[in-house]
Write a protein that holds these residues in place. Structure first.
Motif, PDB file in Angstrom:
ATOM      1  N   ASN A 145       0.712  -1.079  -0.073  1.00 29.13           N
ATOM      2  CA  ASN A 145      -0.109   0.062   0.013  1.00 29.13           C
ATOM      3  C   ASN A 145       0.961   1.224   0.047  1.00 29.13           C
ATOM      4  OD1 ASN A 145      -2.232   1.800   0.310  1.00 29.13           O
ATOM      5  ND2 ASN A 145      -2.913   1.152   2.056  1.00 29.13           N
ATOM      6  N   GLN A 146       1.225   1.701  -1.086  1.00 33.36           N
ATOM      7  CA  GLN A 146       2.377   2.924  -1.247  1.00 33.36           C
ATOM      8  C   GLN A 146       1.547   3.854  -1.656  1.00 33.36           C
ATOM      9  OE1 GLN A 146       5.994   2.066  -3.471  1.00 33.36           O
ATOM     10  NE2 GLN A 146       6.095  -0.025  -2.758  1.00 33.36           N
ATOM     11  N   HIS A 147       0.877   4.397  -0.667  1.00 29.88           N
ATOM     12  CA  HIS A 147      -0.149   5.549  -1.254  1.00 29.88           C
ATOM     13  C   HIS A 147       0.752   6.951  -0.934  1.00 29.88           C
ATOM     14  CE1 HIS A 147       0.319   6.801   3.250  1.00 29.88           C
ATOM     15  NE2 HIS A 147       0.258   5.736   3.517  1.00 29.88           N
ATOM     16  N   LEU A 148      -0.082   8.188  -1.502  1.00 28.83           N
ATOM     17  CA  LEU A 148       0.397   9.207  -1.322  1.00 28.83           C
ATOM     18  C   LEU A 148      -0.041  10.239  -0.200  1.00 28.83           C
ATOM     19  CD1 LEU A 148       0.232  10.019  -5.412  1.00 28.83           C
ATOM     20  CD2 LEU A 148       2.368   9.353  -3.923  1.00 28.83           C
ATOM     21  N   GLY A 149      -0.557   9.644   0.890  1.00 24.51           N
ATOM     22  CA  GLY A 149      -1.327  10.090   1.873  1.00 24.51           C
ATOM     23  C   GLY A 149      -0.393  11.334   2.622  1.00 24.51           C
ATOM     24  N   PHE A 150       0.920  11.220   2.608  1.00 24.48           N
ATOM     25  CA  PHE A 150       2.052  12.134   3.102  1.00 24.48           C
ATOM     26  C   PHE A 150       2.551  12.786   2.150  1.00 24.48           C
ATOM     27  CE2 PHE A 150       1.607   9.555   7.211  1.00 24.48           C
ATOM     28  CZ  PHE A 150       0.713  10.414   7.898  1.00 24.48           C
ATOM     29  N   GLY A 151       2.045  12.695   0.879  1.00 23.02           N
ATOM     30  CA  GLY A 151       2.979  13.537  -0.291  1.00 23.02           C
ATOM     31  C   GLY A 151       4.198  12.374  -0.758  1.00 23.02           C
ATOM     32  N   SER A 152       5.141  12.760  -1.055  1.00 22.46           N
ATOM     33  CA  SER A 152       6.272  12.175  -1.674  1.00 22.46           C
ATOM     34  C   SER A 152       7.606  12.872  -1.655  1.00 22.46           C
ATOM     35  CB  SER A 152       6.088  11.359  -2.839  1.00 22.46           C
ATOM     36  OG  SER A 152       5.906  12.251  -4.001  1.00 22.46           O
ATOM     37  N   GLY A 153       8.891  12.147  -1.988  1.00 20.24           N
ATOM     38  CA  GLY A 153      10.048  12.940  -2.390  1.00 20.24           C
ATOM     39  C   GLY A 153      10.691  13.490  -1.048  1.00 20.24           C
ATOM     40  N   ILE A 154      11.339  14.526  -1.565  1.00 26.02           N
ATOM     41  CA  ILE A 154      11.913  15.422  -0.507  1.00 26.02           C
ATOM     42  C   ILE A 154      10.822  16.207   0.570  1.00 26.02           C
ATOM     43  CG2 ILE A 154      13.974  15.673  -1.676  1.00 26.02           C
ATOM     44  CD1 ILE A 154      13.239  18.566  -2.217  1.00 26.02           C
ATOM     45  N   HIS A 155       9.651  16.348  -0.102  1.00 27.94           N
ATOM     46  CA  HIS A 155       8.881  17.095   1.121  1.00 27.94           C
ATOM     47  C   HIS A 155       7.816  16.197   1.392  1.00 27.94           C
ATOM     48  CE1 HIS A 155      10.197  21.162  -0.333  1.00 27.94           C
ATOM     49  NE2 HIS A 155      10.173  20.688  -1.691  1.00 27.94           N
ATOM     50  N   LEU A 156       8.310  14.745   1.475  1.00 25.03           N
ATOM     51  CA  LEU A 156       7.349  14.013   2.164  1.00 25.03           C
ATOM     52  C   LEU A 156       6.877  14.472   3.637  1.00 25.03           C
ATOM     53  CD1 LEU A 156       6.231  10.931   2.182  1.00 25.03           C
ATOM     54  CD2 LEU A 156       8.044  10.294   3.539  1.00 25.03           C
ATOM     55  N   CYS A 157       5.903  14.278   4.180  1.00 28.91           N
ATOM     56  CA  CYS A 157       5.357  14.901   5.177  1.00 28.91           C
ATOM     57  C   CYS A 157       6.202  14.756   6.657  1.00 28.91           C
ATOM     58  CB  CYS A 157       4.133  14.393   5.885  1.00 28.91           C
ATOM     59  SG  CYS A 157       3.332  15.135   7.330  1.00 28.91           S
ATOM     60  N   PHE A 158       6.949  15.713   7.070  1.00 33.77           N
ATOM     61  CA  PHE A 158       7.818  15.805   8.263  1.00 33.77           C
ATOM     62  C   PHE A 158       7.254  15.246   9.484  1.00 33.77           C
ATOM     63  CE2 PHE A 158       9.690  17.874  12.002  1.00 33.77           C
ATOM     64  CZ  PHE A 158      11.281  17.313  11.653  1.00 33.77           C
ATOM     65  N   GLY A 159       5.976  15.501   9.910  1.00 31.35           N
ATOM     66  CA  GLY A 159       5.240  15.113  10.841  1.00 31.35           C
ATOM     67  C   GLY A 159       4.639  13.808  10.822  1.00 31.35           C
ATOM     68  N   GLY A 160       4.704  13.176   9.743  1.00 29.81           N
ATOM     69  CA  GLY A 160       4.054  11.787   9.486  1.00 29.81           C
ATOM     70  C   GLY A 160       4.032  10.688  10.399  1.00 29.81           C
ATOM     71  N   PRO A 161       5.345  10.303  11.131  1.00 37.08           N
ATOM     72  CA  PRO A 161       5.546   9.377  11.943  1.00 37.08           C
ATOM     73  C   PRO A 161       4.407   9.939  13.333  1.00 37.08           C
ATOM     74  CG  PRO A 161       7.613   9.890  11.451  1.00 37.08           C
ATOM     75  CD  PRO A 161       6.527  10.952  10.511  1.00 37.08           C
ATOM     76  N   LEU A 162       4.436  11.246  13.754  1.00 39.39           N
ATOM     77  CA  LEU A 162       3.421  11.456  14.786  1.00 39.39           C
ATOM     78  C   LEU A 162       1.813  11.322  14.622  1.00 39.39           C
ATOM     79  CD1 LEU A 162       3.420  12.455  17.676  1.00 39.39           C
ATOM     80  CD2 LEU A 162       3.525  14.690  16.811  1.00 39.39           C
ATOM     81  N   ALA A 163       1.714  11.762  13.327  1.00 38.53           N
ATOM     82  CA  ALA A 163       0.305  11.618  12.797  1.00 38.53           C
ATOM     83  C   ALA A 163      -0.174  10.348  12.984  1.00 38.53           C
ATOM     84  CB  ALA A 163       0.207  12.283  11.594  1.00 38.53           C
ATOM     85  N   ARG A 164       0.558   9.123  12.334  1.00 38.11           N
ATOM     86  CA  ARG A 164       0.235   8.063  12.279  1.00 38.11           C
ATOM     87  C   ARG A 164       0.080   7.429  13.835  1.00 38.11           C
ATOM     88  NH1 ARG A 164       4.161   7.256   7.976  1.00 38.11           N
ATOM     89  NH2 ARG A 164       3.259   6.210   6.141  1.00 38.11           N
TER      90      ARG A 164
END
Length: 323
Positions: A259-278
């Motif tokens: 499941n390689q979604h784009l929910g946190f964006g991608s590339g160098i601008h991948l969501c910085f806070g993604g781990p905490l949001a998860r």
């Protein structure tokens, strides 16, 4: 920001936010997040009708972020109020809303900036566990982050990280109530929450569109040339439902493989806070389905925010108990 400034600031922030230098920061908040979630749910006990947005999802992220940043306890109520005023002003409609709504948002931004600046200034020479103190006293390979950059990073956590987590939790509860078999599975199998949140990020993400990208050079996509300097809108939610990439993409399937979604964006601008949001969402949904008493939607669909970028209900009224 673009490279190399973006890369420098992201490296400096990541030194204090995640692996390899600070591997336990997010997981170390699990106990606090669980206790905060539990307290919010305690306040819902005995109520036949609750609003998942106002009563639960809205106050959670700012409480967790204040703890992450190391905001003194006595300052938290002010930050809660300012973030609330800013969030409510985002949907300001001059044709229907009083100008006071916009004015309160503008003033809240100024007050928040002033408060964060003072907190950063007081953090110098006083190392602590909070992210503000860590950034203000860290002399890493890239040097020390400027105070204005620390304030901007903190504001990003509080504002950008707030609306997205509120929407992710609310969209998640709405989706579970629409799929009662999955809701029951989560009650019976708490470990399901990890792939379930990933599927939520694909199926009903909090951010649908990123409208502010620009091409550095001519770019060919599907035999169409996008000229250099063109504004490009990234349709993240659409990409995560691409039938060429995902089988049966309009079906909510927490068992979905690869499941390689784009929910946190991608590339160098991948969501910085993604781990905490998860982690916030995983803990929130696990406890909500475990502790709410036979929750049922009051209205489906609920009223949504009038935004093409951010996707989430303004309110999500739920009845619980015998009804």
């Amino acid at each position: 920001m673009d490279a190399p400034e973006h890369d420098r600031l992201r490296r400096m922030a990541m030194r204090q936010f995640g692996p390899p230098h600070t591997p336990g920061l997010v997981t170390g908040l699990d106990g606090f997040v669980t206790a905060t979630v539990g307290g919010l749910i305690d306040d819902l006990a005995g109520r036949e009708r609750i609003d998942i947005v106002d009563d639960f999802a809205f106050p959670l992220p700012v409480t967790v972020t204040c703890r992450l940043l190391g905001v003194p306890h006595e300052d938290e109520p002010r930050l809660h109020r300012w973030v609330s005023d800013i969030m409510h002003s985002i949907d300001y409609n001059p044709e229907t809303d009083p100008k006071e709504k916009l004015d309160k948002g503008v003033q809240a931004r100024k007050d928040l900036l002033q408060c964060l600046s003072e907190l950063v200034e007081r953090s110098h020479g006083r190392p602590g566990d909070g992210l503000l103190s860590r950034l203000a006293n860290d002399d890493g390979p890239d040097g020390r982050m400027a105070d204005a950059e620390i304030v901007a990073t903190a504001r990003l956590f509080l504002i950008a990280g707030h609306e997205t987590v509120v929407n992710l939790i609310t969209n998640g509860m709405l989706t579970l109530l629409r799929h009662p078999q999955v809701l029951q599975r989560l009650r019976d199998e708490p470990g399901l929450v990890v792939p379930l949140v990933e599927e939520l990020l694909r199926y009903e993400p909090p951010v649908h569109i990123i409208p502010w990208r620009t091409t550095y050079s001519d770019l060919t996509v599907a035999d169409t040339v996008i000229p250099q300097g063109s504004q490009v809108m990234l349709m993240l939610a659409s990409g995560s439902r691409d039938p060429k990439r995902f089988h049966d993409p309009d079906r909510f399937d927490p068992d979905r493989p690869d499941n390689q979604h784009l929910g946190f964006g991608s590339g160098i601008h991948l969501c910085f806070g993604g781990p905490l949001a998860r982690r916030e969402t995983q803990i929130a949904l696990t406890e909500l389905v475990r502790r709410l008493d036979r929750p049922r939607l009051v209205a489906d669909p609920p009223p949504y925010r009038p935004s093409p970028v951010l996707r989430g209900p303004i309110h999500l009224d739920v009845e619980q108990g015998h009804g």
